[in-house]
Structure formats: C-alpha cells, structure tokens
Enzyme design. Structure first.
Site, PDB file in Angstrom:
ATOM      1  N   TRP A  65      29.082  41.961  47.125  1.00 31.20           N
ATOM      2  CA  TRP A  65      28.647  40.685  47.694  1.00 31.20           C
ATOM      3  C   TRP A  65      29.519  40.222  48.861  1.00 31.20           C
ATOM      4  O   TRP A  65      29.265  39.185  49.450  1.00 31.20           O
ATOM      5  CB  TRP A  65      28.634  39.611  46.614  1.00 31.20           C
ATOM      6  CG  TRP A  65      29.860  39.608  45.756  1.00 31.20           C
ATOM      7  CD1 TRP A  65      31.063  39.030  46.017  1.00 31.20           C
ATOM      8  CD2 TRP A  65      29.987  40.224  44.471  1.00 31.20           C
ATOM      9  NE1 TRP A  65      31.943  39.252  44.995  1.00 31.20           N
ATOM     10  CE2 TRP A  65      31.304  39.975  44.014  1.00 31.20           C
ATOM     11  CE3 TRP A  65      29.119  40.949  43.647  1.00 31.20           C
ATOM     12  CZ2 TRP A  65      31.771  40.439  42.784  1.00 31.20           C
ATOM     13  CZ3 TRP A  65      29.594  41.406  42.432  1.00 31.20           C
ATOM     14  CH2 TRP A  65      30.901  41.155  42.011  1.00 31.20           C
ATOM     15  N   ARG A  66      30.544  40.971  49.163  1.00 33.37           N
ATOM     16  CA  ARG A  66      31.436  40.577  50.246  1.00 33.37           C
ATOM     17  C   ARG A  66      30.957  41.103  51.598  1.00 33.37           C
ATOM     18  O   ARG A  66      30.469  42.228  51.690  1.00 33.37           O
ATOM     19  CB  ARG A  66      32.862  41.098  49.995  1.00 33.37           C
ATOM     20  CG  ARG A  66      33.622  40.266  49.011  1.00 33.37           C
ATOM     21  CD  ARG A  66      35.075  40.653  48.965  1.00 33.37           C
ATOM     22  NE  ARG A  66      35.799  39.734  48.103  1.00 33.37           N
ATOM     23  CZ  ARG A  66      37.037  39.917  47.687  1.00 33.37           C
ATOM     24  NH1 ARG A  66      37.699  40.993  48.074  1.00 33.37           N
ATOM     25  NH2 ARG A  66      37.620  39.040  46.905  1.00 33.37           N
ATOM     26  N   GLU A  89      28.636  34.277  42.541  1.00 32.26           N
ATOM     27  CA  GLU A  89      29.448  33.277  41.853  1.00 32.26           C
ATOM     28  C   GLU A  89      28.774  32.791  40.576  1.00 32.26           C
ATOM     29  O   GLU A  89      29.437  32.575  39.567  1.00 32.26           O
ATOM     30  CB  GLU A  89      29.744  32.102  42.787  1.00 32.26           C
ATOM     31  CG  GLU A  89      30.667  32.441  43.943  1.00 32.26           C
ATOM     32  CD  GLU A  89      32.049  32.885  43.497  1.00 32.26           C
ATOM     33  OE1 GLU A  89      32.417  32.647  42.332  1.00 32.26           O
ATOM     34  OE2 GLU A  89      32.774  33.489  44.313  1.00 32.26           O
ATOM     35  N   GLN A 124      31.885  33.176  33.463  1.00 36.78           N
ATOM     36  CA  GLN A 124      32.022  33.673  32.090  1.00 36.78           C
ATOM     37  C   GLN A 124      31.785  35.181  31.972  1.00 36.78           C
ATOM     38  O   GLN A 124      31.576  35.691  30.878  1.00 36.78           O
ATOM     39  CB  GLN A 124      31.039  32.944  31.144  1.00 36.78           C
ATOM     40  CG  GLN A 124      31.093  31.440  31.203  1.00 36.78           C
ATOM     41  CD  GLN A 124      32.378  30.876  30.651  1.00 36.78           C
ATOM     42  OE1 GLN A 124      33.008  31.483  29.802  1.00 36.78           O
ATOM     43  NE2 GLN A 124      32.777  29.707  31.133  1.00 36.78           N
ATOM     44  N   THR A 125      31.791  35.909  33.101  1.00 38.09           N
ATOM     45  CA  THR A 125      31.490  37.342  33.080  1.00 38.09           C
ATOM     46  C   THR A 125      32.442  38.060  34.036  1.00 38.09           C
ATOM     47  O   THR A 125      32.780  37.531  35.083  1.00 38.09           O
ATOM     48  CB  THR A 125      30.028  37.598  33.506  1.00 38.09           C
ATOM     49  OG1 THR A 125      29.161  36.689  32.821  1.00 38.09           O
ATOM     50  CG2 THR A 125      29.599  39.016  33.165  1.00 38.09           C
ATOM     51  N   LEU A 171      23.168  39.370  30.695  1.00 40.04           N
ATOM     52  CA  LEU A 171      24.321  38.696  31.300  1.00 40.04           C
ATOM     53  C   LEU A 171      24.801  37.501  30.474  1.00 40.04           C
ATOM     54  O   LEU A 171      25.915  37.038  30.653  1.00 40.04           O
ATOM     55  CB  LEU A 171      23.981  38.224  32.721  1.00 40.04           C
ATOM     56  CG  LEU A 171      24.242  39.218  33.843  1.00 40.04           C
ATOM     57  CD1 LEU A 171      23.697  38.688  35.156  1.00 40.04           C
ATOM     58  CD2 LEU A 171      25.728  39.504  33.978  1.00 40.04           C
ATOM     59  N   TYR A 179      24.604  33.470  28.693  1.00 41.77           N
ATOM     60  CA  TYR A 179      24.623  32.101  29.240  1.00 41.77           C
ATOM     61  C   TYR A 179      23.356  31.864  30.063  1.00 41.77           C
ATOM     62  O   TYR A 179      23.395  31.632  31.265  1.00 41.77           O
ATOM     63  CB  TYR A 179      25.888  31.871  30.084  1.00 41.77           C
ATOM     64  CG  TYR A 179      27.161  32.047  29.286  1.00 41.77           C
ATOM     65  CD1 TYR A 179      27.710  30.993  28.560  1.00 41.77           C
ATOM     66  CD2 TYR A 179      27.804  33.290  29.247  1.00 41.77           C
ATOM     67  CE1 TYR A 179      28.867  31.156  27.816  1.00 41.77           C
ATOM     68  CE2 TYR A 179      28.963  33.466  28.500  1.00 41.77           C
ATOM     69  CZ  TYR A 179      29.487  32.397  27.791  1.00 41.77           C
ATOM     70  OH  TYR A 179      30.624  32.559  27.053  1.00 41.77           O
ATOM     71  N   TYR A 230      33.406  24.087  41.547  1.00 38.88           N
ATOM     72  CA  TYR A 230      33.960  25.393  41.914  1.00 38.88           C
ATOM     73  C   TYR A 230      32.989  26.183  42.786  1.00 38.88           C
ATOM     74  O   TYR A 230      33.357  26.710  43.844  1.00 38.88           O
ATOM     75  CB  TYR A 230      34.313  26.217  40.670  1.00 38.88           C
ATOM     76  CG  TYR A 230      34.486  27.672  41.030  1.00 38.88           C
ATOM     77  CD1 TYR A 230      35.630  28.100  41.682  1.00 38.88           C
ATOM     78  CD2 TYR A 230      33.458  28.599  40.812  1.00 38.88           C
ATOM     79  CE1 TYR A 230      35.775  29.425  42.094  1.00 38.88           C
ATOM     80  CE2 TYR A 230      33.588  29.916  41.218  1.00 38.88           C
ATOM     81  CZ  TYR A 230      34.753  30.313  41.847  1.00 38.88           C
ATOM     82  OH  TYR A 230      34.879  31.618  42.276  1.00 38.88           O
ATOM     83  N   ASP A 243      38.993  29.198  40.368  1.00 37.90           N
ATOM     84  CA  ASP A 243      38.473  29.918  39.211  1.00 37.90           C
ATOM     85  C   ASP A 243      39.634  30.312  38.314  1.00 37.90           C
ATOM     86  O   ASP A 243      40.776  29.859  38.509  1.00 37.90           O
ATOM     87  CB  ASP A 243      37.665  31.140  39.659  1.00 37.90           C
ATOM     88  CG  ASP A 243      38.528  32.256  40.247  1.00 37.90           C
ATOM     89  OD1 ASP A 243      39.717  31.996  40.569  1.00 37.90           O
ATOM     90  OD2 ASP A 243      38.026  33.387  40.381  1.00 37.90           O
ATOM     91  N   CYS A 268      48.408  39.447  39.852  1.00 38.63           N
ATOM     92  CA  CYS A 268      48.823  38.342  38.973  1.00 38.63           C
ATOM     93  C   CYS A 268      47.892  38.275  37.770  1.00 38.63           C
ATOM     94  O   CYS A 268      47.236  37.270  37.503  1.00 38.63           O
ATOM     95  CB  CYS A 268      48.809  37.034  39.766  1.00 38.63           C
ATOM     96  SG  CYS A 268      49.780  35.708  39.006  1.00 38.63           S
ATOM     97  N   CYS A 312      53.976  41.515  44.504  1.00 42.18           N
ATOM     98  CA  CYS A 312      53.323  40.277  44.931  1.00 42.18           C
ATOM     99  C   CYS A 312      53.905  39.758  46.250  1.00 42.18           C
ATOM    100  O   CYS A 312      55.125  39.637  46.386  1.00 42.18           O
ATOM    101  CB  CYS A 312      53.473  39.215  43.849  1.00 42.18           C
ATOM    102  SG  CYS A 312      52.711  37.632  44.290  1.00 42.18           S
TER     103      CYS A 312
END
Length: 346
Positions: free
Chosen positions: A20-21, A37, A42-43, A80, A82, A118, A136, A192, A202
């Site tokens: 998706w980028r 998004e 939750q996934t 998926l 929810y 968000y 997130d 992280c 980092c």
C-alpha cells in the site's frame, strides 16, 4: 529531543516495501492508505497483506467498492475479523464517492464512517502530506520508550500522544510528514519491537530515556487485564445428498453482524446439554459429534461443540443451502471457518 532528521535518514535506507506504500518520491493514493489502515486495525501486517492484495484486485478503487453489494464486501473481508470494520468500510466508500473524493483534512475525515482520530491522522499525513503524527501501537511503544513514560496503558495514552505530537513538531518531520509517520511505524515494527528492542541499531538510541534507564523493554506498561469470560455454543453441520450444507445469515447488527454461519444455539455461560440444544437443531437427524472449536473474541472466549448429520434433502426454511465446494466464497467469519474445517475432517 530526538532528531527527526536522524530517523528520516534511517528510514531512507531501511524503509519496508509494503503493497500500500507509494514508491519514494511518489504521492500515496488515499484509497490505498485508508484501506490498509482499516485492515491493519487489530491485525498484523503479514496477516493483512494477502487480504489487501485480493481485496484491491476485486475493488481497485473507492468507486468500485462503493458500487459493490454489501454481501460481496463481507465475503471479501471474511477471515480478517472485527466485521464492523467491513460494514463501515462499505458505508465510508459510498460517502466518499458521494462527496467527490477523500477530504484532505482530519476533521472531515473523522466525520466519515469507521474513521477515528488515528486513521484520519494517517490519511492526511501519508496521502496528503499534512503534518500529523498518527499514534498506533508501534508509535505508542516508541514514544513511551523514548520519553520513559511509565504510566500504564490505557491511562498513559494521553501523555504518550502529547509526546508523539512533540516529535512531529520538529521542522524536519513537518517537511516530510508522510515519510516521518511511516518511519515511526517502521522503527516500531522492525527495531523497537515489543519483547526485544534492537537498541544498538536504533537511530534514536542516544536520545532514548528508556534505554538509558535500562527499562525500554518493559515499556509501555499495561494495566493488568481481567480474565475473559467463557461462553459455550452448539453449531450444526447439516448436509444433503447433493453436496449442499445448510447456512444462515446473522442479524445485520451486533457481533459478526451480517456474516454467514452454521445454524446453532445462542452463546451462553453454561454448557449445553442435549436436552437444551435439541430445540435449536435445524432438523431431526442422527446428530454425531464432530469435535470442538475454540475461538477468542475481544471480550470473551468461545467453545463451540460441533454436531454433524446428513439428510437426503433439506428444507431450508430458516436458512439457505450452499454447495460445500463453494463455501470459500461465503462471508464466513474466522470462527465459522474453523467449524467448516473441523466438520470437513470429521
């Protein structure tokens, strides 16, 4: 204060390639950003990618999604979880098409179905280049560690959000809001990480209060969760001589609203005896045990006893028949797919 320029330099070298980028230097498609998004709520990313790619093939743009029947959308979403997300996704697509496109500001986006603070921040930052820091789980973890915020979640969310906003105020972050938001995501997802942060790699290690104090891996703190209650149900696999199985549609609203399921009892705290479940059986038949399915929902654990039977023909007054070979195309939630898999092996 950690340097946004340092994080962006790291991101330019190590950014994840995600479907998706947009490519470096290209503008992200708000439809793809929004869809990803919503799916990622939750996934996990590895779980979402195959669903995202299939969904995008079926609905390549927001107009195609808005024009689809709700059942088609629910079937594409099945697995998926929810499922209110899928209903809101469809409603949002219709609203976006009616408005002529995605609005480029957070307030207007938050007025759309299924878009909260968000998601609105993610869309304006990534797709429209507006300075915003979407918080997130990854950003929450990075921020809590950077500033050594020890207030347990969820009470610490406001403090973490304020600290994350301060990160976004850096001029370098404001100059590249899309990349900065995604750099925060990638830092949390790849270095992280929750259990074993790779602090030596980092770009913000020297500025991390959690690392200096030796507590980074313990942050963010979380309040102790209450045990989830256990519920019980019985569901019925009833097939016929033509290779069909009896299904029914759940009510449009509520848990798993509008999804397809095997007929069954309500879900309750007490286990079901034969005397109890017999009244819910879809037909008088020689029911045999097909095993047990366990499934976790957000607020409770579910144990389903599966019973199977076969009849020469089925009167589908309280449901509908589908060929067993076509069940992959049905809007079956994950818990029902577990049931189908178990009964097929019984």
């Amino acid at each position: 204060m950690p340097s946004a320029a340092a994080l962006l330099a790291w991101y330019d070298r190590h950014r994840r390639a995600l479907p998706w980028r947009a490519a470096p230097g290209e503008t992200a498609d708000p439809y793809r950003v929004w869809l990803s998004e919503i799916m990622l709520q939750q996934t996990t990313v590895p779980a979402v990618i195959p669903y995202y790619e299939k969904f995008l093939t079926r609905f390549p743009n927001v107009a195609a999604l808005a024009a689809a029947a709700e059942g088609e959308v629910m079937a594409a979403w099945a697995g998926l979880g929810y499922y209110a997300r899928a209903r809101n996704l469809h409603a949002c697509a219709k609203a976006v098409v009616a408005a002529g496109g995605f609005p480029p500001d957070e307030t207007a986006l938050r007025a759309l179905p299924g878009i909260g603070p968000y998601t609105a921040a993610a869309i304006v930052a990534i797709a429209f280049g507006t300075p915003a820091v979407p918080v997130d789980g990854n950003v929450e973890r990075v921020t809590a560690r950077l500033f050594a915020i020890e207030t347990p979640l969820p009470a610490g969310k406001r403090e973490i959000a304020e600290a994350a906003a301060a990160l976004g105020a850096d001029p370098a972050a404001r100059a590249r809001p899309s990349d900065f938001a995604q750099a925060l995501f990638d830092l949390g997802a790849t270095l992280c990480t929750p259990a074993a942060p790779a602090c030596t790699l980092c770009p913000w290690r020297a500025d991390c209060a959690g690392a200096r104090g030796g507590i980074a891996a313990t942050l963010p703190r979380k309040a102790q969760k209450k045990p989830r209650p256990l519920r019980h149900g019985v569901h019925f696999w009833l097939s016929d001589a033509a290779g069909n199985v009896l299904l029914r549609r759940r009510p449009a609203r509520g848990l798993l609203g509008g999804m397809t399921e095997l007929p069954g009892t309500p879900w309750r705290a007490a286990p079901w005896t034969q005397a109890d479940w017999a009244a819910h059986a879809p037909a008088r038949a020689a029911w045999r045990s097909a095993g047990e399915v366990r499934h976790g929902f957000t607020h409770f654990e579910l144990r389903i006893t599966l019973l199977a039977a076969s009849l020469p023909a089925i009167a589908a007054a309280d449901g509908f028949l589908r060929p067993v070979a076509m069940l992959a195309e049905e809007a079956l939630p994950s818990v029902m797919r577990k049931c189908v898999a178990l009964t097929q092996g019984a």
